[in-house]
Design a protein around this motif. Sequence first.
Motif, short mmCIF file in Angstrom:
data_model
loop_
_atom_site.label_atom_id
_atom_site.label_comp_id
_atom_site.label_asym_id
_atom_site.label_seq_id
_atom_site.Cartn_x
_atom_site.Cartn_y
_atom_site.Cartn_z
N UNK A 191 54.19 54.22 52.91
CA UNK A 191 53.73 52.83 52.97
C UNK A 191 52.21 52.80 53.08
N UNK A 192 51.67 53.60 53.99
CA UNK A 192 50.22 53.63 54.18
C UNK A 192 49.51 54.06 52.91
N UNK A 193 50.01 55.13 52.28
CA UNK A 193 49.36 55.61 51.05
C UNK A 193 49.42 54.57 49.94
N UNK A 194 50.52 53.81 49.89
CA UNK A 194 50.63 52.74 48.90
C UNK A 194 49.54 51.70 49.10
N UNK A 195 49.25 51.39 50.36
CA UNK A 195 48.27 50.34 50.65
C UNK A 195 46.84 50.83 50.45
N UNK A 196 46.61 52.11 50.76
CA UNK A 196 45.25 52.68 50.69
C UNK A 196 44.83 52.94 49.24
N UNK A 197 45.83 53.18 48.39
CA UNK A 197 45.55 53.68 47.04
C UNK A 197 44.57 52.81 46.25
N UNK A 198 44.85 51.51 46.18
CA UNK A 198 44.02 50.61 45.36
C UNK A 198 42.55 50.57 45.80
N UNK A 220 41.76 53.36 55.19
CA UNK A 220 42.93 53.71 55.98
C UNK A 220 43.06 52.78 57.19
N UNK A 221 41.93 52.53 57.85
CA UNK A 221 41.93 51.63 59.01
C UNK A 221 42.35 50.23 58.59
N UNK A 222 41.79 49.77 57.47
CA UNK A 222 42.13 48.42 56.99
C UNK A 222 43.60 48.35 56.59
N UNK A 223 44.09 49.44 55.99
CA UNK A 223 45.50 49.46 55.57
C UNK A 223 46.43 49.39 56.78
N UNK A 224 46.06 50.10 57.84
CA UNK A 224 46.88 50.06 59.06
C UNK A 224 46.87 48.65 59.65
N UNK A 225 45.70 47.98 59.60
CA UNK A 225 45.63 46.59 60.07
C UNK A 225 46.55 45.70 59.25
N UNK A 226 46.53 45.93 57.93
CA UNK A 226 47.37 45.09 57.05
C UNK A 226 48.85 45.35 57.30
N UNK A 227 49.21 46.61 57.50
CA UNK A 227 50.62 46.92 57.79
C UNK A 227 51.02 46.27 59.11
N UNK A 228 50.09 46.24 60.05
CA UNK A 228 50.35 45.56 61.31
C UNK A 228 50.59 44.07 61.08
N UNK A 229 49.76 43.48 60.22
CA UNK A 229 49.90 42.04 59.94
C UNK A 229 51.23 41.69 59.32
N UNK A 250 54.64 46.00 60.12
CA UNK A 250 55.13 47.33 59.80
C UNK A 250 54.23 48.44 60.32
N UNK A 251 53.51 48.16 61.41
CA UNK A 251 52.60 49.16 61.96
C UNK A 251 53.33 50.46 62.26
N UNK A 252 54.57 50.35 62.69
CA UNK A 252 55.32 51.55 63.10
C UNK A 252 56.00 52.26 61.93
N UNK A 253 55.87 51.73 60.70
CA UNK A 253 56.52 52.38 59.56
C UNK A 253 55.52 52.90 58.54
N UNK A 254 54.26 53.05 58.96
CA UNK A 254 53.20 53.45 58.02
C UNK A 254 53.51 54.75 57.29
N UNK A 255 54.20 55.66 57.98
CA UNK A 255 54.47 56.96 57.38
C UNK A 255 55.76 57.04 56.59
N UNK A 256 56.47 55.92 56.50
CA UNK A 256 57.76 55.93 55.80
C UNK A 256 57.57 55.83 54.29
#
Length: 257
Positions: free
Chosen positions: A110-117, A130-139, A142-148
């Motif tokens: 999930x995190x790599x998908x968000x960071x890629x673009x 990466x930091x911004x992507x984690x913030x977005x996953x939190x929004x 899905x903060x806890x599923x970043x590595x899925x």
Amino acid sequence: MPVSEPLLKAVGVRKNYGHTEVLKGIDLEVRRGQVVCLLGPSGAGKSTFLRCLNHLETIDGGQVWVDGEPIGFKLRGGKLYELREKDVARQRRDIGMVFQRFNLFGHRTALENVVEGPVRVLGADPEKARKEALDLLDRVGLADRAGAYPGQLSGGQQQRVAIARSLAMKPKLMLFDEPTSALDPELVGEVLAVMGTLAREGMTMVVVTHEMAFAAEAADEVVFLADGAVVETGPPERVLKSPDHERTRQFLARVLS
Ligand SMILES: Nc1ncnc2c1ncn2[C@@H]1O[C@H](COP(=O)(O)OP(=O)(O)OP(=O)(O)O)[C@@H](O)[C@H]1O
Ligand SMILES: [Mg+2]
């Protein structure tokens, strides 16, 4: 462009497939921060119109502007020239799109998908992205599923990653094409909730949906399309409760039953 100008302006958009006229001259204006829901029966041309807005389809007539720029074309000396694919891709970065089927990279988390673009397309600093992507996953919750990996996520979770991935590009405008219609009913709410929050935060959105409760709640305006043409447009309070046209009434009776 003055602030009062619409962020998205489509004028007389026409599209043919062979001899079939699928879009018969569609006008749409969306101001900054507005949410417009497109409704209409299957085959009305909703997806085609959405794809015309970011030049995934070449239009056969009319013109689309986003933030004052003609999409797919360049204005020079009063004449329009079709842009090269590379330049269209640059315009498309400003326009996020979320489809019915989650279009994630299956072999990336999930995190790599968000960071890629941001990293690959915008040249962003990987650590910052990466930091911004984690913030977005939190929004999107899905903060806890970043590595899925996508295969380890539910449809609703995948669709929320897809939304985060679009947002990572900092789009001016988001287009949604039935983002919840491929989901199991119990997963629809979590995706609509994320979209509702996005709308309240001021994102400009065009949403094709059959979710009337979402349209009633989130839309500033609904546009009812049938047979490649706009039948009626107005605030959801009016169009959904007392439509002017029989065609709209019939459609609503069917989807609300
Ligand atoms: N690539 C294509 N080639 C030929 N005809 C097409 C193509 N894409 C769409 N069409 C036709 O254009 C019309 C509009 O299709 P479109 O997918 O835009 O409708 P829609 O309103 O999104 O419908 P739905 O609610 O089922 O998603 C349909 O008659 C469809 O068969
Ligand atoms: Mg469609």
